[in-house]
Design a protein around this motif. Structure first.
Motif: not given
Length: 323
Positions: A153-155, A168-170, A178-180
């Protein structure tokens, strides 16, 4: 035709020629007063640093004072709107970037049209987004990061909701499966401070944002978001090697109000190209993992159009909105 009518027509033609000659003389004399570069962000940030790097070289070329004026707020749209509505005489220009000129307009209503109300002059710099993690991250490389992020469960942090680092992250989440969890901050400085405090597992940063923490040994870079490996950030793999099709590159550049006359726009373009070519500017940018590169106005317009198309898909897919 009567003699009086011929006299009137001659007078009108003479007045028109006189007006054109006056306009040409006025443009030849440009600039006759200081030029203001509006930076739509606070002093000291990435955009501000790059704008100030070209300030003196532009002054030298134009033989006129160039003033950097910070007008921060609303994701860069307050300062950008000020320039969009400024007199089209070349004395008020904006040092823009991906945010207010391509990305923010995709997520909320803004008081200007980024395509119709602003005239591209030249890009000044390109900088790839870089995947950064804490120095003590268990992921030693990009492949390990992706594998571990799928199980934990990372962010990931960003410099703000709706920012390029957020999108960029999305985009990375979607292409890598992934589901950061997104954690927004109010700018690059607080985001990087969160890295130092161990509150983030990842972030997409520019070389400017990450330089301090990288040099202090508190973060490490895993990969770069150019389509292939690049000497701009040497030694790093491209994210696309592990996540095919992934790309995220920020730009910075100069735009003017849409109605600026061609001769003045051309002179501004020459001044920016001169500034970007200066060895001290090239060196300063390279030290911060930024590519100093000027473009034609047409090339800059295409960069903006292409970016709006790319990030428009991400905004729609991830349902990203800004207040």
């Amino acid at each position: 035709m009567t003699r009086s009518r011929r006299h009137v027509l001659h007078a009108v033609a003479a007045a028109a020629l006189s007006s054109l000659a006056f306009g040409a003389l006025a443009q030849d004399a440009w600039p006759a007063k200081p030029i203001r570069i509006v930076v739509p962000y606070a002093a000291g940030g990435s955009t501000d640093q790059l704008a100030r790097a070209i300030q003196k070289p532009m002054e030298d070329f134009l033989k006129q004072t160039v003033i950097v004026d910070n007008k921060a707020g609303a994701g860069g749209t307050i300062g950008t709107d000020l320039v969009a509505k400024a007199a089209p005489d070349g004395y008020t220009i904006v040092f823009g970037n991906s945010g207010p000129n391509a990305i923010v307009p995709l997520m909320r209503k803004i008081p200007y049209d980024p395509v119709k109300d602003l005239r591209p002059i030249s890009v000044v710099a390109f900088t790839p987004m870089i995947l950064a993690v804490p120095a003590d991250s268990p992921a030693k490389n990009l492949k390990e990061f992706v594998a571990q992020a799928r199980q934990k469960d990372w962010n990931f942090g960003s410099v703000g909701n709706g920012s390029l680092s957020h999108l960029t992250g999305e985009h990375f989440n979607a292409l890598a499966g992934l589901k950061l969890t997104h954690v927004p901050f109010q700018g690059g400085a607080p985001m990087m401070t969160a890295f130092g405090g161990g509150h983030l597992q990842a972030a997409f940063v520019t070389g400017l944002d990450g330089a301090g923490m990288l040099q202090a040994g508190k973060v490490k870079y895993l990969a770069v978001a150019t389509p292939q490996r690049t000497n701009v950030v040497p030694g790093l793999p491209a994210i696309a090697e592990e996540v095919p099709g992934f790309r995220s590159v920020a730009w910075f550049g100069v735009l003017a109000p849409a109605g600026v006359p061609d001769p003045i726009a051309a002179k501004l373009h020459e001044a920016v190209v001169h500034a970007v070519s200066r060895p001290e500017v090239q060196k300063m940018f390279a030290e911060r993992n930024i590519e100093a590169r000027s473009t034609s106005p047409q090339e800059m317009a295409k960069v903006i159009r292409d970016e709006m198309a790319q990030w428009g898909e991400v905004v729609k897919r991830s349902n990203i909105k800004m207040e």
